[in-house]
Design a protein around this motif. Structure first.
Motif, PDB file in Angstrom:
ATOM      1  N   THR A  35      21.930 -52.248  -2.566  1.00 53.44           N
ATOM      2  CA  THR A  35      23.353 -51.895  -2.635  1.00 53.44           C
ATOM      3  C   THR A  35      23.671 -50.614  -1.861  1.00 53.44           C
ATOM      4  O   THR A  35      24.574 -50.610  -1.012  1.00 53.44           O
ATOM      5  CB  THR A  35      23.807 -51.774  -4.096  1.00 53.44           C
ATOM      6  N   PRO A  36      22.979 -49.481  -2.100  1.00 54.59           N
ATOM      7  CA  PRO A  36      23.297 -48.279  -1.314  1.00 54.59           C
ATOM      8  C   PRO A  36      22.966 -48.427   0.166  1.00 54.59           C
ATOM      9  O   PRO A  36      23.671 -47.856   1.012  1.00 54.59           O
ATOM     10  CB  PRO A  36      22.449 -47.178  -1.972  1.00 54.59           C
ATOM     11  N   VAL A  37      21.926 -49.189   0.499  1.00 52.36           N
ATOM     12  CA  VAL A  37      21.603 -49.401   1.912  1.00 52.36           C
ATOM     13  C   VAL A  37      22.737 -50.162   2.601  1.00 52.36           C
ATOM     14  O   VAL A  37      23.175 -49.799   3.703  1.00 52.36           O
ATOM     15  CB  VAL A  37      20.268 -50.152   2.059  1.00 52.36           C
ATOM     16  N   MET A  38      23.228 -51.223   1.949  1.00 55.50           N
ATOM     17  CA  MET A  38      24.321 -52.002   2.525  1.00 55.50           C
ATOM     18  C   MET A  38      25.602 -51.177   2.626  1.00 55.50           C
ATOM     19  O   MET A  38      26.342 -51.278   3.607  1.00 55.50           O
ATOM     20  CB  MET A  38      24.560 -53.261   1.690  1.00 55.50           C
ATOM     21  N   PRO A  71      24.180 -37.773   2.265  1.00 58.26           N
ATOM     22  CA  PRO A  71      23.941 -37.126   0.969  1.00 58.26           C
ATOM     23  C   PRO A  71      24.609 -37.846  -0.197  1.00 58.26           C
ATOM     24  O   PRO A  71      24.029 -37.960  -1.283  1.00 58.26           O
ATOM     25  CB  PRO A  71      24.523 -35.715   1.166  1.00 58.26           C
ATOM     26  N   GLY A  72      25.822 -38.346   0.010  1.00 57.65           N
ATOM     27  CA  GLY A  72      26.494 -39.089  -1.049  1.00 57.65           C
ATOM     28  C   GLY A  72      25.781 -40.376  -1.382  1.00 57.65           C
ATOM     29  O   GLY A  72      25.652 -40.757  -2.551  1.00 57.65           O
ATOM     30  N   ILE A  73      25.291 -41.077  -0.370  1.00 58.09           N
ATOM     31  CA  ILE A  73      24.568 -42.330  -0.596  1.00 58.09           C
ATOM     32  C   ILE A  73      23.245 -42.066  -1.328  1.00 58.09           C
ATOM     33  O   ILE A  73      22.822 -42.870  -2.161  1.00 58.09           O
ATOM     34  CB  ILE A  73      24.314 -43.047   0.737  1.00 58.09           C
ATOM     35  N   LEU A  74      22.610 -40.955  -1.045  1.00 60.89           N
ATOM     36  CA  LEU A  74      21.365 -40.615  -1.752  1.00 60.89           C
ATOM     37  C   LEU A  74      21.621 -40.444  -3.247  1.00 60.89           C
ATOM     38  O   LEU A  74      20.842 -40.925  -4.082  1.00 60.89           O
ATOM     39  CB  LEU A  74      20.756 -39.344  -1.168  1.00 60.89           C
ATOM     40  N   LEU A  75      22.718 -39.762  -3.606  1.00 55.69           N
ATOM     41  CA  LEU A  75      23.052 -39.601  -5.023  1.00 55.69           C
ATOM     42  C   LEU A  75      23.471 -40.932  -5.625  1.00 55.69           C
ATOM     43  O   LEU A  75      23.153 -41.229  -6.795  1.00 55.69           O
ATOM     44  CB  LEU A  75      24.162 -38.566  -5.191  1.00 55.69           C
ATOM     45  N   VAL A 130      16.036 -44.991   1.344  1.00 52.67           N
ATOM     46  CA  VAL A 130      17.411 -44.889   1.836  1.00 52.67           C
ATOM     47  C   VAL A 130      17.523 -43.728   2.833  1.00 52.67           C
ATOM     48  O   VAL A 130      18.231 -43.839   3.847  1.00 52.67           O
ATOM     49  CB  VAL A 130      18.386 -44.711   0.664  1.00 52.67           C
ATOM     50  N   GLY A 131      16.825 -42.629   2.553  1.00 55.41           N
ATOM     51  CA  GLY A 131      16.828 -41.512   3.494  1.00 55.41           C
ATOM     52  C   GLY A 131      16.229 -41.904   4.840  1.00 55.41           C
ATOM     53  O   GLY A 131      16.723 -41.466   5.891  1.00 55.41           O
ATOM     54  N   ALA A 132      15.189 -42.738   4.815  1.00 56.43           N
ATOM     55  CA  ALA A 132      14.591 -43.203   6.065  1.00 56.43           C
ATOM     56  C   ALA A 132      15.578 -44.055   6.851  1.00 56.43           C
ATOM     57  O   ALA A 132      15.659 -43.956   8.088  1.00 56.43           O
ATOM     58  CB  ALA A 132      13.320 -43.997   5.772  1.00 56.43           C
ATOM     59  N   VAL A 133      16.353 -44.901   6.155  1.00 58.06           N
ATOM     60  CA  VAL A 133      17.387 -45.690   6.824  1.00 58.06           C
ATOM     61  C   VAL A 133      18.434 -44.754   7.431  1.00 58.06           C
ATOM     62  O   VAL A 133      18.906 -44.969   8.556  1.00 58.06           O
ATOM     63  CB  VAL A 133      18.037 -46.685   5.844  1.00 58.06           C
ATOM     64  N   GLY A 134      18.810 -43.705   6.678  1.00 60.32           N
ATOM     65  CA  GLY A 134      19.772 -42.743   7.192  1.00 60.32           C
ATOM     66  C   GLY A 134      19.284 -42.067   8.467  1.00 60.32           C
ATOM     67  O   GLY A 134      20.038 -41.908   9.430  1.00 60.32           O
ATOM     68  N   ALA A 196      31.722 -38.678  -2.042  1.00 59.37           N
ATOM     69  CA  ALA A 196      30.664 -39.349  -1.293  1.00 59.37           C
ATOM     70  C   ALA A 196      31.161 -39.919   0.028  1.00 59.37           C
ATOM     71  O   ALA A 196      30.453 -39.880   1.037  1.00 59.37           O
ATOM     72  CB  ALA A 196      30.040 -40.458  -2.138  1.00 59.37           C
ATOM     73  N   PHE A 197      32.401 -40.473   0.040  1.00 60.93           N
ATOM     74  CA  PHE A 197      32.891 -41.180   1.214  1.00 60.93           C
ATOM     75  C   PHE A 197      33.993 -40.430   1.959  1.00 60.93           C
ATOM     76  O   PHE A 197      34.101 -40.543   3.173  1.00 60.93           O
ATOM     77  CB  PHE A 197      33.401 -42.567   0.807  1.00 60.93           C
TER      78      PHE A 197
END
Length: 263
Positions: A35-38, A71-75, A130-134, A196-197
């Motif tokens: 979900t956060p990756v998408m 950073p928002g997606i990480l949280l 997720v950080g690696a994707v970022g 976050a967004f």
């Protein structure tokens, strides 16, 4: 062997059990992780040009928005991952697993601590992925020092610990896995109404206090300050205060529910 040593040994056994359970039934973890990756990919590549207007210098800047968004997606990843903890705790209670553990000579608290430590470890692994994707899509933190990176990591772990104890309580009050998933929805919903967004300043005036002082926004702004060099201000103290308050509240709530159910 002392009582403390026995408690640590039993908690370690329960931790191994929960990690093995997550490995054998990865569908829930994958769903919560995807979900956060998408969302990250969606907001960068579909909505990025529109959402980034005003964030970068001189108009739309996708690279600036990636830096703002990650950073928002990480949280959000932390909030989503601990939903699985609520479901797992509820399943253990509903299926009688905890009742069977009660008949064994194990430390009572080890069951909860196994869930909590296992969840925090899963949160850390999810955040790293997720950080690696970022990073792969352009996120960079060139100005952050080693101490700032360590502080950012510590904040994520502390936030994960706090939300995990809340999720454990939600799992204990839920009669089944479906109810636990629904009860834990605020942990996914709150990041959507945070910074976050989009910046809090871009929100309607009547809504800004709600977005600004809920748990996720101070943590997100602190993470941005540590990794990107933006102004942290009072957000650092608010983030730590929220984490400590939620951790204590979740611990007291969860342990009282757990011992009540076993009496």
């Amino acid at each position: 062997m002392s009582s403390v040593s026995l408690a640590v040994r039993d908690a370690n056994t329960m931790l191994r059990r929960n990690l093995l359970h997550a490995r054998r039934y990865p569908s829930l973890t994958l769903n919560l992780l995807l979900t956060p990756v998408m969302l990250l990919l969606l907001f960068v590549y579909i909505f990025g040009d529109a959402m980034s207007a005003g964030i970068g210098d001189g108009g739309a800047d996708r690279a600036a928005y990636v830096a703002y968004l990650v950073p928002g997606i990480l949280l959000m990843t932390v909030g989503g991952t601990v939903v699985g903890t609520a479901v797992s705790v509820s399943m253990d209670m509903a299926e009688g697993v905890v009742a069977r553990f009660r008949t064994m000579a194990i430390h009572r608290g080890s069951v909860l601590f196994g869930h909590v430590v296992g969840s925090v470890l899963q949160c850390v692994m999810s955040v790293l992925l997720v950080g690696a994707v970022g990073v792969a899509i352009g996120f960079r933190s060139t100005d952050a020092t080693v101490l700032e990176w360590l502080a950012a990591f510590g904040l994520l772990v502390l936030f994960a610990l706090a939300l995990t104890w809340i999720a454990v309580g939600m799992g204990l009050i839920s009669p089944n896995a479906e109810a636990a998933s629904n009860n834990a929805l605020p942990l996914i919903f709150l990041p959507l109404i945070s910074s976050a967004f989009v910046p809090v300043d871009a929100m309607p005036g009547w809504f800004r206090p709600v977005a600004e002082y809920q748990p996720f926004t101070p943590a997100i702004e602190t993470l941005r300050g540590l990794l990107l060099g933006s102004e942290i201000g009072h957000n650092g103290w608010l983030a730590v205060g929220w984490c400590l308050a939620l951790a204590v509240l979740g611990y007291v709530w969860s342990t009282s529910l757990f011992h009540r159910d076993l009496t």
